[in-house]
Write a protein that holds these residues in place. Structure first.
Motif, PDB file in Angstrom:
ATOM      1  N   HIS A  77       0.868  -1.182   0.000  1.00 14.00           N
ATOM      2  CA  HIS A  77       0.000   0.000   0.000  1.00 14.00           C
ATOM      3  C   HIS A  77       0.903   1.230   0.000  1.00 14.00           C
ATOM      4  CE1 HIS A  77       0.924  -0.661   4.219  1.00 14.00           C
ATOM      5  NE2 HIS A  77       0.414   0.500   4.566  1.00 14.00           N
ATOM      6  N   MET A  78       0.296   2.429   0.049  1.00 11.32           N
ATOM      7  CA  MET A  78       1.098   3.633  -0.146  1.00 11.32           C
ATOM      8  C   MET A  78       1.098   4.552   1.076  1.00 11.32           C
ATOM      9  SD  MET A  78       0.698   4.501  -4.182  1.00 11.32           S
ATOM     10  CE  MET A  78       2.293   5.310  -4.156  1.00 11.32           C
ATOM     11  N   THR A  95      -5.842   0.072   4.238  1.00 16.06           N
ATOM     12  CA  THR A  95      -6.057   1.073   3.183  1.00 16.06           C
ATOM     13  C   THR A  95      -6.961   0.423   2.142  1.00 16.06           C
ATOM     14  OG1 THR A  95      -4.177   0.424   1.793  1.00 16.06           O
ATOM     15  CG2 THR A  95      -3.752   2.079   3.519  1.00 16.06           C
ATOM     16  N   VAL A  99       1.213  -1.961  -7.899  1.00 14.26           N
ATOM     17  CA  VAL A  99       0.399  -1.680  -6.721  1.00 14.26           C
ATOM     18  C   VAL A  99      -1.069  -1.914  -7.062  1.00 14.26           C
ATOM     19  CG1 VAL A  99       0.162   0.787  -7.271  1.00 14.26           C
ATOM     20  CG2 VAL A  99       0.019   0.031  -4.881  1.00 14.26           C
ATOM     21  N   HIS A 134      -7.112   6.172  -4.595  1.00 13.68           N
ATOM     22  CA  HIS A 134      -7.460   6.801  -3.318  1.00 13.68           C
ATOM     23  C   HIS A 134      -6.566   8.001  -3.016  1.00 13.68           C
ATOM     24  CE1 HIS A 134      -8.763   7.205   0.831  1.00 13.68           C
ATOM     25  NE2 HIS A 134      -7.507   7.130   1.234  1.00 13.68           N
ATOM     26  N   TRP A 135      -5.253   7.834  -3.159  1.00 16.11           N
ATOM     27  CA  TRP A 135      -4.339   8.907  -2.748  1.00 16.11           C
ATOM     28  C   TRP A 135      -4.334  10.074  -3.725  1.00 16.11           C
ATOM     29  CZ3 TRP A 135      -3.959   8.150   2.035  1.00 16.11           C
ATOM     30  CH2 TRP A 135      -3.851   6.859   2.555  1.00 16.11           C
ATOM     31  N   HIS A 180      -7.721  -5.855   2.117  1.00 15.23           N
ATOM     32  CA  HIS A 180      -8.153  -4.465   2.228  1.00 15.23           C
ATOM     33  C   HIS A 180      -8.703  -4.146   3.622  1.00 15.23           C
ATOM     34  CE1 HIS A 180      -7.407  -4.960  -1.888  1.00 15.23           C
ATOM     35  NE2 HIS A 180      -8.639  -5.100  -2.338  1.00 15.23           N
ATOM     36  N   GLU A 195      -5.003   1.977  -4.678  1.00 13.09           N
ATOM     37  CA  GLU A 195      -4.061   2.852  -3.981  1.00 13.09           C
ATOM     38  C   GLU A 195      -3.868   4.191  -4.707  1.00 13.09           C
ATOM     39  OE1 GLU A 195      -2.423   2.296  -0.770  1.00 13.09           O
ATOM     40  OE2 GLU A 195      -4.247   1.093  -0.807  1.00 13.09           O
ATOM     41  N   HIS A 198      -4.872  -2.222   0.272  1.00 14.86           N
ATOM     42  CA  HIS A 198      -3.866  -2.972   1.018  1.00 14.86           C
ATOM     43  C   HIS A 198      -3.848  -4.433   0.590  1.00 14.86           C
ATOM     44  CE1 HIS A 198      -2.442  -5.156   4.758  1.00 14.86           C
ATOM     45  NE2 HIS A 198      -1.424  -4.357   4.475  1.00 14.86           N
ATOM     46  N   THR A 220      -1.023  -1.445 -12.307  1.00 17.57           N
ATOM     47  CA  THR A 220      -1.943  -1.729 -11.218  1.00 17.57           C
ATOM     48  C   THR A 220      -2.640  -3.063 -11.469  1.00 17.57           C
ATOM     49  OG1 THR A 220      -3.756  -0.501 -12.254  1.00 17.57           O
ATOM     50  CG2 THR A 220      -2.301   0.726 -10.764  1.00 17.57           C
TER      51      THR A 220
END
Length: 295
Positions: A111-112, A199, A137, A144-145, A196, A141, A202, A179
């Motif tokens: 995850h990040m 995150t 990833v 979301h970020w 998950h 991730e 995750h 991804t």
């Protein structure tokens, strides 16, 4: 005159999984308060740590090299310069392990969060620390970020250390990012495992070869002394604490049923262990040092 040691030996440890070699690399550790733990009173958490001869909440930060099919991958990149000076040691331990970062073909993230992805690039220059690597990833991730709405709802610390840091670190790899979703082989012998909750994306990674296997379970636990016997204890930085706790219980039971060897980013270095259960209580048994690294 005898020279007195003034530095620790490098944080490098090898473990064979069939024909695959997994090398644990220490990025260091992070000390913090127990107040970030939820569903447990701080005095109770402090007593558990004290009874385990821990002076406080010390979190190991581990990364793992995977040598498979003549290729080399790295799972996690550590903390870079974003967190405490006791972490951010990945590059020096890669050097100690005789690894040129340019030889790493894939960087795979669970995850990040900054103790996992903040060692991807130099934030001052944007220079990639792994110039030839594909960044791999879970699709949730970056989604979301990079979500401005989610960032706007976060507190100032999370905006800076989670959202901004993730964006800074993934940007240099924008044209070298792959991804995935679900359970897929992301590298020879390495299959993603959805975990998950901590995150949105995750993920763990199952490494399998020659009838042997290792589950690298990411951040299933942050404080093993507390969260193994008390899996209901969550962390303030869990995106979905209820889902994180449910995932932890599910994977604990799966690991027990399968007698599965695990590795974790926050299992005390070198980070390989098994779980056992006595009555209704889980316990972690850290694997003893093996000079032949599983050979």
């Amino acid at each position: 005159m005898v020279q007195v040691p003034n530095a620790q030996i490098p944080g490098v440890y090898h473990r064979k999984i069939g024909d695959i070699v997994v090398t644990a690399l220490s990025d260091g550790y992070l000390d913090g308060t127990v107040e970030v733990m939820q569903n447990i009173a701080p005095p109770d958490a402090e007593k558990i740590l004290s009874d385990a001869y821990r002076p406080g909440r010390r979190t190991s930060v581990n990364c793992y090299l995977v040598y498979s099919a003549g290729r080399l991958a790295l799972i996690e990149t550590g903390s870079g310069d974003y967190l405490l000076p006791t972490a951010g040691k990945l590059q020096q331990n890669l050097k100690a392990a005789g690894v040129n970062p340019a030889d790493i073909e894939a960087v795979i993230l669970t995850h990040m969060h900054p103790d996992h992805s903040a060692g991807l690039a130099n934030p001052k220059t944007g220079e990639k620390f792994f110039p030839n690597a594909e960044l791999i990833v879970h699709q949730n991730e970056p989604r979301h970020w990079n979500d401005d709405g989610a960032m706007s709802r976060a507190d100032d610390r999370a905006k800076r250390l989670y959202f901004a840091a993730a964006r800074e670190q993934m940007a240099p790899y924008h044209n070298q990012m792959r991804t995935f979703d679900g359970a897929v082989e992301v590298f020879p012998g390495v299959t993603s495992v959805p975990l998950h909750g901590h995150t949105p994306g995750h993920s763990g990674y199952m490494i399998a070869s020659g009838g042997k296997s290792l589950l690298i379970w990411g951040d299933i636990v942050h404080v093993p002394e507390v969260q193994v016997p008390r899996p209901e204890v969550t962390m303030a930085f869990d995106t979905d604490p209820n889902a994180a706790a449910a995932t932890r219980r599910r994977i604990f039971d799966q690991v027990l049923a399968d007698r599965q060897l695990i590795a974790g980013m926050h299992v005390h270095f070198p980070g390989f262990a098994h779980l056992v259960k006595q009555g209704d209580r889980y316990f972690m048994l850290n694997e003893p040092w093996d000079q032949a690294f599983g050979g």
